[in-house]
Design a protein around this motif. Structure first.
Motif, PDB file in Angstrom:
ATOM      1  N   GLU A  99       0.863  -1.169   0.000  1.00  0.00           N
ATOM      2  CA  GLU A  99       0.000   0.000   0.000  1.00  0.00           C
ATOM      3  C   GLU A  99       0.902   1.221   0.000  1.00  0.00           C
ATOM      4  O   GLU A  99       1.283   1.755   1.037  1.00  0.00           O
ATOM      5  CB  GLU A  99      -0.879  -0.001   1.244  1.00  0.00           C
ATOM      6  CG  GLU A  99      -1.918   1.084   1.190  1.00  0.00           C
ATOM      7  CD  GLU A  99      -2.699   1.174   2.485  1.00  0.00           C
ATOM      8  OE1 GLU A  99      -3.028   0.119   3.053  1.00  0.00           O
ATOM      9  OE2 GLU A  99      -2.972   2.291   2.924  1.00  0.00           O
ATOM     10  N   THR A 101       1.533   4.835  -0.679  1.00  0.00           N
ATOM     11  CA  THR A 101       1.000   6.177  -0.901  1.00  0.00           C
ATOM     12  C   THR A 101       2.075   7.195  -0.540  1.00  0.00           C
ATOM     13  O   THR A 101       3.205   6.807  -0.248  1.00  0.00           O
ATOM     14  CB  THR A 101      -0.240   6.417  -0.032  1.00  0.00           C
ATOM     15  OG1 THR A 101       0.146   6.195   1.325  1.00  0.00           O
ATOM     16  CG2 THR A 101      -1.355   5.466  -0.393  1.00  0.00           C
ATOM     17  N   GLN A 102       1.716   8.474  -0.520  1.00  0.00           N
ATOM     18  CA  GLN A 102       2.744   9.478  -0.274  1.00  0.00           C
ATOM     19  C   GLN A 102       3.373   9.358   1.102  1.00  0.00           C
ATOM     20  O   GLN A 102       4.449   9.865   1.331  1.00  0.00           O
ATOM     21  CB  GLN A 102       2.180  10.900  -0.452  1.00  0.00           C
ATOM     22  CG  GLN A 102       1.232  11.352   0.616  1.00  0.00           C
ATOM     23  CD  GLN A 102      -0.200  11.272   0.120  1.00  0.00           C
ATOM     24  OE1 GLN A 102      -0.587  10.304  -0.523  1.00  0.00           O
ATOM     25  NE2 GLN A 102      -0.976  12.291   0.394  1.00  0.00           N
ATOM     26  N   PHE A 103       2.681   8.666   2.014  1.00  0.00           N
ATOM     27  CA  PHE A 103       3.230   8.549   3.361  1.00  0.00           C
ATOM     28  C   PHE A 103       4.505   7.705   3.367  1.00  0.00           C
ATOM     29  O   PHE A 103       5.266   7.717   4.313  1.00  0.00           O
ATOM     30  CB  PHE A 103       2.209   7.914   4.300  1.00  0.00           C
ATOM     31  CG  PHE A 103       0.974   8.732   4.438  1.00  0.00           C
ATOM     32  CD1 PHE A 103       0.967   9.853   5.233  1.00  0.00           C
ATOM     33  CD2 PHE A 103      -0.171   8.402   3.735  1.00  0.00           C
ATOM     34  CE1 PHE A 103      -0.169  10.632   5.353  1.00  0.00           C
ATOM     35  CE2 PHE A 103      -1.309   9.171   3.843  1.00  0.00           C
ATOM     36  CZ  PHE A 103      -1.309  10.288   4.656  1.00  0.00           C
ATOM     37  N   ILE A 121       6.587   7.223   0.369  1.00  0.00           N
ATOM     38  CA  ILE A 121       7.444   7.239  -0.808  1.00  0.00           C
ATOM     39  C   ILE A 121       8.908   7.510  -0.495  1.00  0.00           C
ATOM     40  O   ILE A 121       9.768   7.143  -1.267  1.00  0.00           O
ATOM     41  CB  ILE A 121       6.968   8.217  -1.909  1.00  0.00           C
ATOM     42  CG1 ILE A 121       6.862   9.620  -1.373  1.00  0.00           C
ATOM     43  CG2 ILE A 121       5.699   7.776  -2.570  1.00  0.00           C
ATOM     44  CD1 ILE A 121       6.646  10.611  -2.497  1.00  0.00           C
ATOM     45  N   SER A 122       9.189   8.153   0.643  1.00  0.00           N
ATOM     46  CA  SER A 122      10.609   8.368   0.904  1.00  0.00           C
ATOM     47  C   SER A 122      11.259   7.099   1.457  1.00  0.00           C
ATOM     48  O   SER A 122      12.469   6.979   1.465  1.00  0.00           O
ATOM     49  CB  SER A 122      10.818   9.544   1.849  1.00  0.00           C
ATOM     50  OG  SER A 122      10.011   9.398   2.981  1.00  0.00           O
ATOM     51  N   TYR A 175      -0.500   5.931 -15.345  1.00  0.00           N
ATOM     52  CA  TYR A 175       0.269   7.083 -14.866  1.00  0.00           C
ATOM     53  C   TYR A 175      -0.567   7.878 -13.866  1.00  0.00           C
ATOM     54  O   TYR A 175      -0.105   8.256 -12.800  1.00  0.00           O
ATOM     55  CB  TYR A 175       0.663   7.968 -16.042  1.00  0.00           C
ATOM     56  CG  TYR A 175       1.125   9.354 -15.659  1.00  0.00           C
ATOM     57  CD1 TYR A 175       2.417   9.558 -15.195  1.00  0.00           C
ATOM     58  CD2 TYR A 175       0.268  10.437 -15.735  1.00  0.00           C
ATOM     59  CE1 TYR A 175       2.837  10.817 -14.832  1.00  0.00           C
ATOM     60  CE2 TYR A 175       0.684  11.702 -15.373  1.00  0.00           C
ATOM     61  CZ  TYR A 175       1.973  11.884 -14.920  1.00  0.00           C
ATOM     62  OH  TYR A 175       2.373  13.145 -14.551  1.00  0.00           O
ATOM     63  N   VAL A 213      -0.384  10.672 -10.294  1.00  0.00           N
ATOM     64  CA  VAL A 213      -1.211  11.843 -10.052  1.00  0.00           C
ATOM     65  C   VAL A 213      -2.036  11.674  -8.786  1.00  0.00           C
ATOM     66  O   VAL A 213      -2.189  12.591  -8.002  1.00  0.00           O
ATOM     67  CB  VAL A 213      -2.093  12.144 -11.274  1.00  0.00           C
ATOM     68  CG1 VAL A 213      -2.958  13.352 -11.004  1.00  0.00           C
ATOM     69  CG2 VAL A 213      -1.223  12.395 -12.485  1.00  0.00           C
ATOM     70  N   THR A 214      -2.546  10.451  -8.564  1.00  0.00           N
ATOM     71  CA  THR A 214      -3.245  10.247  -7.296  1.00  0.00           C
ATOM     72  C   THR A 214      -2.318   9.619  -6.252  1.00  0.00           C
ATOM     73  O   THR A 214      -2.759   9.263  -5.176  1.00  0.00           O
ATOM     74  CB  THR A 214      -4.496   9.367  -7.468  1.00  0.00           C
ATOM     75  OG1 THR A 214      -4.099   8.147  -8.057  1.00  0.00           O
ATOM     76  CG2 THR A 214      -5.513  10.027  -8.357  1.00  0.00           C
ATOM     77  N   TRP A 215      -1.042   9.494  -6.593  1.00  0.00           N
ATOM     78  CA  TRP A 215      -0.042   9.046  -5.634  1.00  0.00           C
ATOM     79  C   TRP A 215      -0.407   7.712  -4.990  1.00  0.00           C
ATOM     80  O   TRP A 215      -0.330   7.550  -3.782  1.00  0.00           O
ATOM     81  CB  TRP A 215       0.174  10.089  -4.543  1.00  0.00           C
ATOM     82  CG  TRP A 215       0.759  11.348  -5.038  1.00  0.00           C
ATOM     83  CD1 TRP A 215       0.900  11.721  -6.331  1.00  0.00           C
ATOM     84  CD2 TRP A 215       1.290  12.418  -4.262  1.00  0.00           C
ATOM     85  NE1 TRP A 215       1.475  12.956  -6.414  1.00  0.00           N
ATOM     86  CE2 TRP A 215       1.715  13.410  -5.157  1.00  0.00           C
ATOM     87  CE3 TRP A 215       1.443  12.638  -2.896  1.00  0.00           C
ATOM     88  CZ2 TRP A 215       2.286  14.590  -4.744  1.00  0.00           C
ATOM     89  CZ3 TRP A 215       1.991  13.827  -2.494  1.00  0.00           C
ATOM     90  CH2 TRP A 215       2.420  14.793  -3.393  1.00  0.00           C
ATOM     91  N   ASN A 216      -0.872   6.798  -5.814  1.00  0.00           N
ATOM     92  CA  ASN A 216      -1.183   5.480  -5.292  1.00  0.00           C
ATOM     93  C   ASN A 216      -0.315   4.491  -6.056  1.00  0.00           C
ATOM     94  O   ASN A 216      -0.762   3.812  -6.968  1.00  0.00           O
ATOM     95  CB  ASN A 216      -2.666   5.187  -5.499  1.00  0.00           C
ATOM     96  CG  ASN A 216      -3.166   4.201  -4.482  1.00  0.00           C
ATOM     97  OD1 ASN A 216      -2.374   3.475  -3.879  1.00  0.00           O
ATOM     98  ND2 ASN A 216      -4.462   4.170  -4.288  1.00  0.00           N
TER      99      ASN A 216
END
Lengths: 438, 336
Positions: free
Chosen positions: B73, B75-77, B79-80, B295, B300-303
């Motif tokens: 899962e 998401t942006q939480f 990605i780092s 894409y 764009v929705t960062w999923n």
């Protein structure tokens, strides 16, 4: 002979693997490749007429900073269309600039990635204190209850731009104060191939900004208290429909506006094809299209009814650009010095003056240079009737999903397909389902 | 196999297996206590190592990473540090192929649009390419110039070419509407090309314009290999131009066409640049190609997890199609 070749091949292979992994895994070093405290990398967003214009504006200031502190700043100006992707790539790889510009509506989304250095009390002390900033601008720097992920750099707000001559010709004395008046005036102004209002129907961010303002005025929030999307409430549907209806039902905006995504609506307004425009600090763009400042007036964005109060008296989002420090920077002190420099009174006056935006720093905003009639309207909106877009982690997804839904609805309206409460609700439902579950 | 290799001259110079000089960990490979036979046997593999290492790095590692991501899962939480993202098992896949739910429904719709688009764009590119290649066979005045002009779309940078098309497709200021509406009066009003249903045809047009010169180039090369005598003999026997094309040209071009159609199919099905430059990050539903759709799902929705799952599904689909296609075409060749 043969054996040496074997050895050579093996060595080569080992060397290749070593070098390849060295390229891939160097996350401990900063991407700008500067371990030196005497250098910073700065990603600036495109604010002026072109990337070159921005470089011309910023370079002398960066030289000034170098003279003061001995720190050299490497500048890269990044167009808006690329900026979010570049920041995401930097966040993923840990390789990025030391200081960067972000759109203020992305603050909470980028805060959630953990790629930006929080501005805690100490960091604010280092740049001269939190109190120096206008409070509405500080509202768009990250989620509530957390240390801001950025500080405001340039502030903007929406105003209603109107063509004085077209208004006079149509016998309209004052700019509209309510949407009913705007539609009525718009109908009077729509004739002979000219339209009452120009909208930017293909631009996702523009769409969302207006959905947000109409939403507030209808009493809709696009997220509930726990951060879950609530796009399909009757209020939200009514808000979006009201904006699409400028093309669909009221027909005061040209159907062709539905595909505008490159600021063509500003050009249409500047060239007299449309009599009104809802825009943030359009002054310098209008000038570049050949429109003189005396030819247009700026009024507050209308309300649903006269004498609105509370949330229904919101008529702009808090628009603007923030300055953030990349978490993986190895020069925190230098980065903060740079933030302090950019938010200093003098730089704020100079830069915002050049870009036609408002300084989010109180001392600079009170400068007479920003007391022009149109900037005063925008400053008033920012201080009294603007609200930040929802500061939730999914904000950037919200912009895309709802902005796209509205783009599709505009396309339907322009093609003469009916836009009804049901079709708006269906489009928003689809947008909501695209949002990540978290 | 290695046993039959004649002894190499240098082998006598190396110490015999178990020799004292081979002792010590820092001995180079040549001094290792390996029997000469084994050493020789391993040589080809050692030589393959660099290629293998690069193949791993360039292809396999990203692919494995992509597959791993598709089970997370992401998401942006996260990605780092994406390895910290929680496992989601097959959920991303389940959501992607649940065609009754919105995500799956959209994916299926986008897949069908892509299939329709690919068939049309590849078919037309192939048709134009073949026609032009055949017409360009006979020498005539200005042939060289015409050939060069035909290749221009292929040589232009994608972005510059497609952005020009997007200007031409603008409803109010574009050249297309100026010609078909203002000058030829073919339409009642000014149609939209970049939004709404027509966007599909705009996309096909630009795609064919970009791809057909490649077909033309390949087929022109293929035609050079057909002996002129065949045509002369056919003409002698009274075969007309259409018969010559049907009986000589097309069968002779079959090997070229087999590769050409496969390559065109893969490029068109995966094309990202054309729709992205033409429509931006939010393509209209009618032109929502699968590459753009994925894409949008991931970037764009960062999923990213869900986007990876869709990519893996797409990869599997393309693999299956390619294998089936290769099997079918190679079987036919065996029959012939």
């Amino acid at each position: 002979m043969h054996i040496t070749r074997t050895t050579a091949a093996a060595t080569l292979a080992a060397a290749l693997i070593a070098s390849a992994t060295a390229c891939g895994g160097g996350s401990s070093t900063d991407g700008s490749g500067n371990g030196s405290p005497k250098e910073l990398t700065y990603w600036a967003s495109n604010q002026g007429a072109s990337l070159e214009a921005d470089k011309a504006t910023l370079t002398p200031e960066l030289k000034k900073f170098e003279k003061q502190t001995g720190i050299k700043v490497k500048l890269e100006v990044i167009p808006w269309s690329d900026l979010l992707n570049r920041i995401l790539a930097a966040a993923t790889s840990g390789q990025g600039p030391d200081v960067l510009n972000i759109g203020n509506t992305w603050s909470a989304s980028l805060q959630a990635t953990g790629a930006l250095r929080p501005f805690d009390a100490k960091a604010f002390d280092a740049i001269g204190g939190k109190d120096r900033f206008v409070s509405s601008a500080l509202g768009a720097t990250g989620a509530e209850g957390k240390d801001p992920a950025a500080v405001p750099l340039y502030s903007l707000a929406y105003g209603l731009y109107y063509n004085k001559k077209m208004f006079a010709d149509a016998g309209i004395a004052n700019p509209p104060a309510t949407w009913d008046e705007l539609v009525a005036d718009g109908k009077k102004l729509t004739k002979g191939g000219k339209y009452g209002l120009a909208v930017e129907g293909g631009n996702l961010s523009e769409n969302v900004h207006h959905a947000f303002v109409f939403g507030k005025q209808h009493g809709a929030d696009f997220f509930d208290a726990s951060g879950k999307p609530t796009f399909t409430t009757p209020e939200a549907v009514a808000a979006v429909k009201q904006y699409i209806d400028f093309i669909a039902k009221d027909k005061i905006a040209a159907p062709g506006n539905a595909e505008y995504a490159a600021n063509q609506s500003v050009a249409d307004f500047a060239t007299g094809k449309a009599a009104m425009l809802l825009w943030q600090a359009a002054g310098s763009s209008l000038k570049s299209h050949g429109m003189k400042p005396e030819d247009y007036g700026v009024a507050q964005v209308p309300f649903q009814a006269a004498g609105a109060s509370g949330d229904t008296a919101v008529n702009s989002m808090v628009a603007g650009i923030n300055l953030a420090v990349f978490k993986k920077t190895d020069n925190v002190d230098g980065a903060l010095k740079f933030v302090k420099f950019m938010t200093s009174d003098d730089e704020q006056k100079l830069l915002n003056g050049t870009y036609g935006s408002l300084p989010p720093v109180k001392a600079a905003q009170s400068d007479p240079a920003f007391a022009t009639p149109d900037l005063k309207v925008l400053a008033d909106a920012l201080a009294n009737s603007a609200a930040p877009l929802p500061q939730v982690a999914n904000e950037s997804q919200f912009e895309t999903a709802v902005g796209t839904a509205m783009k599709d609805l505009f396309a339907d309206a322009a093609a003469g397909k009916p836009v009804t409460t049901e079709s708006v609700k269906a489009a928003l439902e689809k947008a909501q389902q695209q949002m990540p579950a978290s | 196999m290695t046993a039959t290799v004649p002894p190499v001259r240098h082998s006598s110079k190396t110490p015999s297996p178990g020799g004292r000089r081979a002792a010590g960990g820092r001995a180079p490979l040549s001094r290792l206590r390996l029997p000469a036979r084994l050493r020789r046997a391993s040589l080809p593999y050692v030589l393959l190592l660099p290629a293998l290492a690069l193949e791993l790095l360039i292809h396999l590692v990203p692919m494995v990473v992509g597959v791993v991501m598709s089970f997370k899962e992401l998401t942006q939480f996260f990605i780092s540090d994406w390895s910290a993202a929680p496992w989601k098992g097959l959920d991303n896949y389940r959501v992607a192929v649940d065609f009754n739910a919105p995500v799956g429904e959209d994916l299926l719709k986008s897949f069908l649009v892509t299939c329709e688009f690919t068939v049309l764009a590849v078919g037309l590119s192939w048709l134009f390419g073949t026609a032009a290649a055949i017409l360009m066979q006979d020498a005539f005045r200005g042939r060289g110039l015409l050939r060069a002009v035909f290749l221009v779309p292929y040589a232009l940078p994608v972005y510059a070419a497609v952005i020009t098309w997007s200007f031409m497709f603008q409803r109010d200021t574009g050249m297309i509407n100026h010609v078909i509406h203002d000058q030829l009066h073919l339409t009642d009003g000014r149609p939209f090309w970049l939004i709404g249903d027509n966007s599909f045809y705009a996309l096909v047009t630009v795609s064919v314009w970009r791809q057909w010169p490649f077909a033309f180039l390949c087929l022109m090369a293929g035609l050079q290999n057909i002996p002129r005598e065949l045509y002369e003999a056919a003409a002698m026997d009274g075969a007309g131009i259409w018969q010559q094309i049907r009986r000589i040209t097309l069968p002779s071009l079959r090997p070229v066409n087999q590769v050409l159609v496969l390559v065109l199919f893969l490029w068109t099905f995966n094309d990202f640049n054309t729709p992205y430059v033409l429509f931006g990050r939010a393509a209209p539903d009618a032109a929502d190609l699968i590459s753009i759709h994925i894409y949008q799902s991931s970037f764009v929705t960062w999923n990213f997890g869900s986007g990876s799952a869709m990519s893996v599904l797409l990869l599997l689909f393309l693999l299956v199609v390619t294998v089936l296609y290769l099997l079918a075409t190679s079987l036919r060749r065996k029959d012939a």
